[in-house]
Write an enzyme that holds these catalytic residues in place. Sequence first.
Site, PDB file in Angstrom:
ATOM      1  N   GLY A  94       0.659  -1.130   0.009  1.00  0.00           N
ATOM      2  CA  GLY A  94       0.055   0.157   0.162  1.00  0.00           C
ATOM      3  C   GLY A  94       0.896   1.262   0.094  1.00  0.00           C
ATOM      4  O   GLY A  94       1.153   1.867   0.962  1.00  0.00           O
ATOM      5  N   THR A  96       0.851   4.050  -3.104  1.00  0.00           N
ATOM      6  CA  THR A  96       0.109   4.869  -4.206  1.00  0.00           C
ATOM      7  C   THR A  96      -1.138   5.139  -3.503  1.00  0.00           C
ATOM      8  O   THR A  96      -2.115   4.508  -3.045  1.00  0.00           O
ATOM      9  CB  THR A  96      -0.293   4.185  -5.477  1.00  0.00           C
ATOM     10  OG1 THR A  96       1.147   3.703  -6.022  1.00  0.00           O
ATOM     11  CG2 THR A  96      -0.557   5.195  -6.599  1.00  0.00           C
ATOM     12  N   THR A 102       2.407   9.015  -8.307  1.00  0.00           N
ATOM     13  CA  THR A 102       4.019   8.604  -8.068  1.00  0.00           C
ATOM     14  C   THR A 102       4.825   9.501  -7.161  1.00  0.00           C
ATOM     15  O   THR A 102       5.907   9.181  -7.149  1.00  0.00           O
ATOM     16  CB  THR A 102       4.421   8.392  -9.619  1.00  0.00           C
ATOM     17  OG1 THR A 102       3.745   7.753 -10.441  1.00  0.00           O
ATOM     18  CG2 THR A 102       5.963   7.694  -9.668  1.00  0.00           C
ATOM     19  N   GLU A 213      10.832  -4.569  -7.792  1.00  0.00           N
ATOM     20  CA  GLU A 213       9.788  -4.743  -8.480  1.00  0.00           C
ATOM     21  C   GLU A 213       9.905  -4.280  -9.952  1.00  0.00           C
ATOM     22  O   GLU A 213       9.592  -5.108 -10.911  1.00  0.00           O
ATOM     23  CB  GLU A 213       8.495  -3.725  -8.020  1.00  0.00           C
ATOM     24  CG  GLU A 213       7.400  -3.597  -8.756  1.00  0.00           C
ATOM     25  CD  GLU A 213       6.292  -2.653  -8.139  1.00  0.00           C
ATOM     26  OE1 GLU A 213       5.352  -2.798  -8.028  1.00  0.00           O
ATOM     27  OE2 GLU A 213       6.926  -1.367  -7.925  1.00  0.00           O
TER      28      GLU A 213
END
Length: 355
Positions: A94, A96, A102, A213
């Site tokens: 969690g 964004t 961004t 990521e």
Amino acid sequence: KVDEARAYPEAFVDALTRAGWMSALIPEEYGGSGLSLTEASVIMEEITRSGGNAGCCHGQMYNMNTLLRHGSAEQKKKYLPKIATGELRLQSMGVTEPTAGTDTTSIKTVAVRKGDCYVVNGQKVWTSRLQHSELMILLARTTPLDKVTKKSEGMSVFLVETKSKGLEIKPIRNMVNHETNEVFIDNLEVPAENLIGEEGKGFRYILDGLNAERILIAAECIGDGHWFVDRATKYSKERVVFGRPIGQNQGIQFPIAESYMEIEAANLMRYKAAALFDEKKHCGAEANMAKHLCAKASWEAANVCIQTYGGFGFAAEYDVERKFRETRLYLVAPISTNLILSYVAEHVLGLPRSF
């Protein structure tokens, strides 16, 4: 079938977990394989190269790095063995928010220390796999913006149990059947022992996870790209028009060949970024460039593949249109191409900050 039903591939993810693939990054002492991010990226690549969608499970891979690199010994001992067996899933992050996007340093979710817990209030969006995860990495501001010298200071990371009271989850329907959600956080109580690392240092910890990521998604794009090239190549050999296989025509050959070369070139940056991450070296630029180049190469391969198939590329039975939708996401998320270009322009080339 899963895509048509807009369902979550529960059986597939469970099979990956039982076979030990989802615990690849967990050290052996906690029941995992203790592999590197480079090796984990190969797992994600093979899922997409085989026709699957790794977006259903890649969260556990990159979220794991936040816990592995910055979690306490007690947190690792408590959670990692259960994640390794599949009793718990750490699929969600969690970060964004609707108004921040961004611009992570502008998040409005706040966590206030009250006794032996933190009380969290705020809102998150694009929080993926939350309905299929028992644990979530959550970023919240613990020091108000007007009390820090830099916007990146004063944020903290928490390990949250998703069944906790105070979380309201609203699914977001989307074009790629990706389980993602809007989350409303109302007086969520998180035990102080679930703070990861030091209070106020959360932004730096999150960056580790975000670099992982981007590298993993770069690998997934490589898998997608090869899938498109393989499909286009096979179809162009079999499809006969005007008495000859269409693959004999340079108008078909050249785009496929060029896509293959672009994928191979992008893949080198993926491995460079992964190697730097595994060596615990700074890899922000390389992770961003890998994600950008691999996503771009995959999207070009998707276009070539659907053009090679012609009308049949739009028929669901061939699976090309599903993959076409899925790989398009990575030019936008988890970070858009424009922000990557801005990052490289500013931090690598030394150009003035544009925003």
